[in-house]
Motif scaffolding. Structure first.
Motif, short mmCIF file in Angstrom:
data_model
loop_
_atom_site.label_atom_id
_atom_site.label_comp_id
_atom_site.label_asym_id
_atom_site.label_seq_id
_atom_site.Cartn_x
_atom_site.Cartn_y
_atom_site.Cartn_z
N GLN A 92 1.21 -0.68 3.91
CA GLN A 92 2.49 0.24 3.87
C GLN A 92 2.89 0.26 2.38
N GLY A 93 2.13 -0.47 1.39
CA GLY A 93 2.79 -0.49 0.10
C GLY A 93 3.85 -1.15 -0.09
N GLN A 94 4.39 -2.05 0.74
CA GLN A 94 5.56 -2.70 0.42
C GLN A 94 5.39 -3.91 -0.53
N ARG A 129 -12.73 0.39 -7.89
CA ARG A 129 -12.46 1.45 -7.05
C ARG A 129 -11.55 1.29 -5.96
N LYS A 130 -11.39 0.03 -5.43
CA LYS A 130 -10.49 -0.26 -4.43
C LYS A 130 -8.94 -0.45 -4.85
N LEU A 131 -8.92 -0.84 -6.22
CA LEU A 131 -7.59 -0.73 -6.65
C LEU A 131 -7.03 0.66 -6.98
N ALA A 132 -7.97 1.59 -7.38
CA ALA A 132 -7.46 2.91 -7.60
C ALA A 132 -7.02 3.59 -6.13
N ARG A 134 -5.84 1.98 -3.33
CA ARG A 134 -4.65 1.28 -2.85
C ARG A 134 -3.60 1.41 -3.67
N GLY A 135 -3.70 1.51 -5.21
CA GLY A 135 -2.79 1.87 -6.05
C GLY A 135 -2.15 0.29 -6.76
N PHE A 136 -2.35 -0.85 -6.05
CA PHE A 136 -2.13 -2.17 -6.44
C PHE A 136 -2.95 -2.96 -5.89
N ASN A 137 -2.68 -4.28 -6.81
CA ASN A 137 -3.63 -5.36 -6.00
C ASN A 137 -2.33 -6.41 -5.31
N GLN A 138 -2.25 -6.51 -4.01
CA GLN A 138 -1.53 -7.22 -3.07
C GLN A 138 -1.42 -8.76 -3.73
#
Length: 235
Positions: A92-94, A129-132, A134-138
């Protein structure tokens, strides 16, 4: 002069109330992302209070890789608050979940004198590829929070994932290790030589990913490696 801004803030909280990321109830004034009741009821491990030979998490790495400290903030329980928090973080990008839990855990570790143990904090990296996607590394959000709580530097790109691997979710330990054994490298070796590095991830299950990261760091010249995660799954 301050009455109007406070009034407007209170009005905004009534119209658009912030909710707890663990239970979804409205937050009270002064609460930060997670309500006081949920914070009190989180399943803390307290592994940092145990000697290494009594730490059940440390036993998972015995005979595999030498770790100075094996730490995890919370126990992962299915359908519990921790699972919900991690879902909010990863899907959820939180990002505030990782940052807040990191600050809290860093403050707890500092109170036990562990802030002087580490020279650098690094997150387990995602493949580009996964970072792009998701947009961030949890894991990096947790590393950032820990860095604040421990007053220790953190560096997001010290470790690099060189291959895109399959999900670890349905693999056993041997399969997980085979999946990640050679996919990590130290991108900037000069930043870790002679240092005690704390590697952080979101969840520890078998430990294969963190083990592979620790092996790469020790091979690059680290003096010592420790690990810390937001949560750990019970064996």
């Amino acid at each position: 002069m301050l009455v109007l801004p406070v009034f407007l803030a209170d009005l905004a909280s009534l119209v658009f109330p912030e909710t707890c990321l663990a239970c979804s109830e409205s937050l009270m004034r002064g609460e930060e992302h997670i309500c006081t009741q949920c914070r009190a009821q989180l399943p803390y491990t307290d592994y940092h209070k145990l000697p290494a030979n009594q730490n059940p998490l440390a036993r998972r790495f015995w005979g595999k890789v030498p770790l100075t400290h094996t730490l995890s903030y919370l126990r992962f329980l299915r359908r519990g608050r921790v699972q919900h928090l991690l879902h909010q973080l990863k899907y959820q990008g939180q990002r505030e979940v990782g940052q807040t839990l990191g600050r809290w855990y860093g403050a707890e570790l500092t109170s036990w004198g562990l802030h002087n143990e580490f020279d650098l904090i690094v997150p387990v990296p995602l493949h580009p590829r996964k970072l792009a996607k998701r947009g961030f590394n949890q894991s990096d959000t947790f590393a950032e929070g820990l860095a604040t709580g421990l007053a220790v530097p953190w560096h997001a790109t010290t470790l690099r994932r060189t291959e895109h691997t399959d999900s670890q979710t349905r693999k056993n330990r041997a399969q997980r290790w085979q999946n990640v054994a050679t996919v990590f490298e130290v991108a900037e070796p000069h930043t870790v030589v002679g240092k005690h590095v704390l590697v952080v991830d979101d969840v520890l299950t078998t430990g294969a990913t963190l083990e592979a990261c620790a092996v790469a760091l020790l091979a690059a010249g680290c003096r010592a490696v420790s690990i810390a995660t937001i949560a750990c799954a019970e064996h």
